[in-house]
Design a protein around this motif. Sequence first.
Motif, mmCIF file in Angstrom:
data_model
loop_
_atom_site.group_PDB
_atom_site.id
_atom_site.type_symbol
_atom_site.label_atom_id
_atom_site.label_comp_id
_atom_site.label_asym_id
_atom_site.label_seq_id
_atom_site.Cartn_x
_atom_site.Cartn_y
_atom_site.Cartn_z
ATOM 1 N N SER A 74 1.007 0.180 1.363
ATOM 2 C CA SER A 74 1.285 0.970 2.560
ATOM 3 C C SER A 74 1.802 2.349 2.145
ATOM 4 O O SER A 74 2.441 2.498 1.119
ATOM 5 N N MET A 75 1.503 3.305 2.981
ATOM 6 C CA MET A 75 2.013 4.661 2.806
ATOM 7 C C MET A 75 3.174 4.783 3.779
ATOM 8 O O MET A 75 2.974 5.057 4.952
ATOM 9 N N SER A 76 4.370 4.536 3.314
ATOM 10 C CA SER A 76 5.481 4.339 4.234
ATOM 11 C C SER A 76 6.492 5.481 4.299
ATOM 12 O O SER A 76 7.564 5.305 4.873
ATOM 13 N N ALA A 77 6.186 6.643 3.761
ATOM 14 C CA ALA A 77 7.172 7.728 3.751
ATOM 15 C C ALA A 77 7.599 8.113 5.168
ATOM 16 O O ALA A 77 8.793 8.176 5.467
ATOM 17 N N PHE A 78 6.648 8.362 6.051
ATOM 18 C CA PHE A 78 6.984 8.729 7.430
ATOM 19 C C PHE A 78 7.484 7.515 8.214
ATOM 20 O O PHE A 78 8.387 7.618 9.032
ATOM 21 N N TYR A 79 6.891 6.374 7.942
ATOM 22 C CA TYR A 79 7.271 5.139 8.619
ATOM 23 C C TYR A 79 8.746 4.823 8.363
ATOM 24 O O TYR A 79 9.479 4.459 9.279
ATOM 25 N N VAL A 86 9.358 3.677 17.124
ATOM 26 C CA VAL A 86 8.121 4.164 16.497
ATOM 27 C C VAL A 86 7.631 3.148 15.458
ATOM 28 O O VAL A 86 6.437 2.828 15.388
ATOM 29 N N ARG A 87 8.564 2.618 14.670
ATOM 30 C CA ARG A 87 8.187 1.606 13.678
ATOM 31 C C ARG A 87 7.666 0.346 14.352
ATOM 32 O O ARG A 87 6.739 -0.291 13.874
#
Length: 185
Positions: A74-79, A86-87
């Motif tokens: 997963s690309m979770s930097a913004f998440y 939002v999450r």
Amino acid sequence: MKFFRLLDKVVLKIEEFILGYAVIIIALMVVGNALSRAFFSYSWSFANEVSQIAVVVATFMGISYAARKGRHISMSAFYDLAPFKVRKIASTLIPLMSAVVLFVLAYYSLLYVLNVRDSGTVTSALQMPAYIIYIAIPLGFFLGGIQFLRNMWINIVKRDDVYLGTDAKDYNDEEKTNVDEAAHL
């Protein structure tokens, strides 16, 4: 519901068995062939092919297992920086989109497997039908799609937490829970 829980446990055990033995087979083939070449100047003709089969099986059967455990890429930097709502929305929509993609890939890979079967292709060293090896691909995609649907469902049903997988809460929420528990002590 009892039947589905039992089925889920059986599928989990089968996945763990397949993944565990696939890794063992890869190690045995690679190390065994290297030792055979070093000590006996003889290379196993089947070792490379068996290793490749085990890698294909482990890769595609591992999709469902990784999704279940919340260990998928997963690309979770913004998440990670996003607020809970939002999450929560993302943890519902992303598994849905992932499931759709995996089901589409399962369909097309099944067509490929059927095409390979109809062509009569066999492996070079073992002379086994090639399509048998490739069955793991649509099966892995299909099981992964089901698991992502389960991940979506658990995030719909359990409103107070965010789940990365059916067996894994979001680590952002775990940290918050640990801090809250420590504050109560």
